[in-house]
Scaffold this active site. Structure first.
Site, mmCIF file in Angstrom:
data_model
loop_
_atom_site.group_PDB
_atom_site.id
_atom_site.type_symbol
_atom_site.label_atom_id
_atom_site.label_comp_id
_atom_site.label_asym_id
_atom_site.label_seq_id
_atom_site.Cartn_x
_atom_site.Cartn_y
_atom_site.Cartn_z
ATOM 1 N N ASN A 36 52.223 28.531 42.941
ATOM 2 C CA ASN A 36 51.861 27.538 41.928
ATOM 3 C C ASN A 36 52.856 27.544 40.764
ATOM 4 O O ASN A 36 52.504 27.216 39.637
ATOM 5 C CB ASN A 36 50.450 27.819 41.420
ATOM 6 C CG ASN A 36 49.452 27.840 42.562
ATOM 7 O OD1 ASN A 36 49.381 26.895 43.342
ATOM 8 N ND2 ASN A 36 48.710 28.912 42.697
ATOM 9 N N HIS A 105 27.800 51.373 34.422
ATOM 10 C CA HIS A 105 28.667 50.458 33.681
ATOM 11 C C HIS A 105 28.296 48.992 33.955
ATOM 12 O O HIS A 105 27.836 48.650 35.050
ATOM 13 C CB HIS A 105 30.114 50.709 34.108
ATOM 14 C CG HIS A 105 31.130 49.968 33.302
ATOM 15 N ND1 HIS A 105 31.715 48.809 33.753
ATOM 16 C CD2 HIS A 105 31.650 50.211 32.081
ATOM 17 C CE1 HIS A 105 32.578 48.380 32.852
ATOM 18 N NE2 HIS A 105 32.560 49.204 31.811
ATOM 19 N N GLU A 148 28.221 56.382 38.887
ATOM 20 C CA GLU A 148 29.566 56.768 38.439
ATOM 21 C C GLU A 148 29.662 58.282 38.574
ATOM 22 O O GLU A 148 28.653 58.969 38.404
ATOM 23 C CB GLU A 148 29.761 56.385 36.962
ATOM 24 C CG GLU A 148 29.702 54.900 36.742
ATOM 25 C CD GLU A 148 29.672 54.525 35.256
ATOM 26 O OE1 GLU A 148 30.292 55.208 34.435
ATOM 27 O OE2 GLU A 148 28.993 53.543 34.935
ATOM 28 N N SER A 152 30.783 56.605 31.629
ATOM 29 C CA SER A 152 31.772 56.122 30.662
ATOM 30 C C SER A 152 31.385 56.345 29.209
ATOM 31 O O SER A 152 32.256 56.510 28.363
ATOM 32 C CB SER A 152 32.036 54.638 30.905
ATOM 33 O OG SER A 152 30.851 53.889 30.747
ATOM 34 N N ASP A 177 31.708 55.105 41.427
ATOM 35 C CA ASP A 177 32.804 54.629 40.582
ATOM 36 C C ASP A 177 33.419 55.840 39.875
ATOM 37 O O ASP A 177 32.767 56.514 39.074
ATOM 38 C CB ASP A 177 32.225 53.624 39.565
ATOM 39 C CG ASP A 177 33.303 52.989 38.695
ATOM 40 O OD1 ASP A 177 34.387 53.594 38.554
ATOM 41 O OD2 ASP A 177 33.056 51.902 38.139
ATOM 42 N N HIS A 180 36.372 57.213 35.367
ATOM 43 C CA HIS A 180 36.652 58.204 34.315
ATOM 44 C C HIS A 180 36.850 59.619 34.860
ATOM 45 O O HIS A 180 36.992 60.563 34.082
ATOM 46 C CB HIS A 180 35.536 58.179 33.272
ATOM 47 C CG HIS A 180 35.466 56.859 32.575
ATOM 48 N ND1 HIS A 180 36.294 56.539 31.515
ATOM 49 C CD2 HIS A 180 34.719 55.758 32.829
ATOM 50 C CE1 HIS A 180 36.034 55.303 31.133
ATOM 51 N NE2 HIS A 180 35.081 54.802 31.903
ATOM 52 N N LYS A 211 42.565 53.390 33.187
ATOM 53 C CA LYS A 211 42.203 54.581 32.379
ATOM 54 C C LYS A 211 43.358 55.595 32.434
ATOM 55 O O LYS A 211 44.353 55.398 31.777
ATOM 56 C CB LYS A 211 40.891 55.206 32.860
ATOM 57 C CG LYS A 211 39.798 54.204 33.183
ATOM 58 C CD LYS A 211 39.224 53.534 31.958
ATOM 59 C CE LYS A 211 38.160 52.524 32.362
ATOM 60 N NZ LYS A 211 37.895 51.527 31.341
HETATM 61 C C1 PLP Z 1 32.872 53.016 34.979
HETATM 62 C C2 PLP Z 1 33.774 51.845 34.795
HETATM 63 N N1 PLP Z 1 33.986 51.035 35.845
HETATM 64 C C3 PLP Z 1 34.781 49.955 35.731
HETATM 65 C C4 PLP Z 1 35.404 49.649 34.545
HETATM 66 C C5 PLP Z 1 36.254 48.415 34.484
HETATM 67 O O1 PLP Z 1 37.591 48.709 34.699
HETATM 68 P P1 PLP Z 1 38.743 47.708 34.205
HETATM 69 O O2 PLP Z 1 38.942 47.963 32.749
HETATM 70 O O3 PLP Z 1 39.932 48.048 35.044
HETATM 71 O O4 PLP Z 1 38.266 46.323 34.441
HETATM 72 C C6 PLP Z 1 35.220 50.481 33.429
HETATM 73 C C7 PLP Z 1 35.855 50.256 32.120
HETATM 74 O O5 PLP Z 1 36.417 49.363 31.704
HETATM 75 C C8 PLP Z 1 34.373 51.602 33.558
HETATM 76 O O6 PLP Z 1 34.145 52.397 32.520
#
Ligand code: PLP
Length: 351
Positions: A36, A105, A148, A152, A177, A180, A211
Site C-alpha cells: 500500500n 491484564h 500471568e 504486572s 502470559d 513480566h 518489556k
Molecule cells: C501482562 C501483560 N500482557 C500484555 C501486555 C501488552 O503488551 P504490549 O505493550 O506489547 O502491547 C502488557 C503490558 O503492556 C502486560 O503487562
C-alpha cells in the site's frame, strides 16, 4: 476437549474448503504490486504478513523464539495487547468457558470478552478457587484457563506448578502470559515456565517485546498446529500491517541481550538490595508500594516527580478501588546511588 484434536479438525475443515493460508516467503519476489505504498515511501512493511509484509526476519525471529521457549513454533503479532486479543478470541467461542485470574491484564480480559465465551474469575493466585470453578464446569467442552506468570501490577508469581497439575487432572487448555517474567526468570531469561521446567505443560505461552526487550511486538509460542491455526483464524494477526524491518532487527538483536546472564544477575542484585532496604519481599522486578488511598498515592508520586523520579501512581480501574499504589520497576542499569536517593525519599514519606 483435546487441544490438538480441536486444532487438527479446524485446520482440516479449512483445507477441505481450499481456504488454508500459509505465510508467504518473500525472498527475491517483487511484492510492489501488493503493497500500500502509494507514494513510494519505504519505511514500514505496508502490508499484512499474509499478503506482502512477511519479511524473512520474521521466520528467523520466530525460530529463535521457539528454540528459546522450547516450543515447536512461535508467531509474532504487532503488539502484546494484540497477541492476547487475537489468540484468545481465535480459540474460544460462544458456549465455551474462559477462566481468568482476578488480576489478569486488560489485554487478557479484552481477549476473553471478544471471544464471547462465558467468563469466570478465580481468586488471585489461588488454585483452590480455580479448582472449585472447574468442578462446577464439567459441562463445557472447551475450557481455557488464563493467567500471568508474574503479575504486572503486583509483581507476584502465579503458582504455576499447581496450575499445571490441575491442567493434567482436568484437561483444560492453559494460557500463561510471561510479559513480566521474560528476561527476569530462567537460565536464559526465557521466563518462569522455563525456570520451573514446565514449558511442555503450558499450551499457550504469550510474551511481548515491549518489556525486557525494550522493543515492539508480541508473540505466542506453542505447537505447530496452534500457530498454523492462528495464521488462519486470528483476526488481530491477519487483518493488520506487519512490523517494520528495523523493529524486527532490533527485537532479534535484543533477544541476545535478554538471554545474557550478566544483566540478569545484576538485576537480581538490585532487586534483593532494594527489597531489603524497603522491608518487603520482592518476587520480581516489579515492586508495588501499596498506599491504598488514591489522593495520598498521587501526592507521593508528585513528590517523587519533584525530586526527579517518575514513578506512576496506579489507581482504579487498573487496580481494585482502595488499592492505589506506586509501581516501581527495577532494572540492571540502576546504580546504588540512584536507588539510595529514591529510597531515602520513599522511606521518609512513609514514616
Ligand atoms: C501482562 C501483560 N500482557 C500484555 C501486555 C501488552 O503488551 P504490549 O505493550 O506489547 O502491547 C502488557 C503490558 O503492556 C502486560 O503487562
Amino acid at each position: 476437549m483435546d487441544l490438538a484434536k480441536f486444532l487438527t479438525d479446524a485446520l482440516t475443515e479449512i483445507e477441505q474448503k481450499n481456504l488454508f493460508r500459509r505465510l508467504p516467503e518473500l525472498q527475491n519476489i517483487d511484492a510492489g504490486f501488493s503493497r500500500n505504498t502509494y507514494l513510494g515511501n519505504h519505511f514500514g512493511a505496508s502490508g499484512s504478513r499474509l499478503i506482502s509484509g512477511n519479511h524473512r526476519l520474521y521466520a528467523r525471529l520466530e525460530k529463535e523464539l521457539s528454540l528459546w521457549k522450547k516450543t515447536a513454533a512461535a508467531l509474532i503479532y504487532p503488539t502484546g495487547y494484540m497477541t492476547n486479543l487475537g489468540v484468545i478470541s481465535a480459540l474460544m467461542n460462544k458456549g465455551d468457558l474462559i477462566i481468568l485470574d482476578k488480576l489478569c491484564h486488560a489485554s487478557l480480559i479484552d481477549g476473553a470478552r471478544l471471544a464471547q465465551a462465558d467468563i469466570r474469575v478465580f481468586k488471585h493466585n489461588n488454585s483452590a478457587s480455580l479448582e472449585k470453578i472447574l468442578r462446577q464446569s464439567r459441562n463445557y467442552k472447551k475450557i481455557l484457563v488464563v493467567t500471568e506468570s508474574i503479575f504486572s501490577m503486583d509483581g507476584d508469581r502465579t503458582p504455576l506448578l499447581e496450575l499445571t497439575t490441575l491442567r493434567r487432572q482436568y484437561g483444560f487448555w492453559l494460557l500463561v502470559d510471561e510479559a513480566h517474567a521474560v528476561g527476569v526468570f530462567g537460565e536464559r531469561g526465557e521466563g518462569l515456565a522455563g525456570q520451573l521446567g514446565v514449558n511442555q505443560d503450558i499450551d499457550i505461552q504469550i510474551g511481548t517485546f515491549s518489556k525486557a526487550f525494550d522493543g515492539l511486538g508480541g508473540y505466542v509460542c506453542g505447537s505447530r498446529l496452534l500457530i498454523d491455526y492462528l495464521v488462519n483464524r486470528s483476526r488481530a494477526f491477519i487483518y493488520t500491517t506487519a512490523l517494520p524491518q528495523i523493529i524486527l532487527q532490533k527485537n532479534l538483536a535484543n533477544l541476545k541481550k535478554v538471554q545474557s546472564k550478566k544483566r540478569r544477575e545484576k538485576l537480581w542484585k538490585n532487586i534483593a538490595c532494594f527489597g531489603a532496604r524497603l522491608g518487603v519481599k520482592a518476587n520480581s522486578a516489579i515492586i508495588p508500594l501499596l498506599i491504598g488511598d488514591e489522593q495520598k498515592t498521587l501526592a507521593l508520586a508528585e513528590k517523587l516527580r519533584d525530586s526527579g523520579f517518575i514513578i506512576p501512581a496506579i489507581r482504579y480501574p487498573t487496580v481494585p478501588r482502595g488499592q492505589a499504589r506506586l509501581r516501581l520497576t527495577l532494572s540492571a542499569e540502576q546504580t546504588k546511588r540512584q536507588m539510595d536517593k529514591l529510597l531515602k525519599i520513599i522511606l521518609k514519606a512513609l514514616k
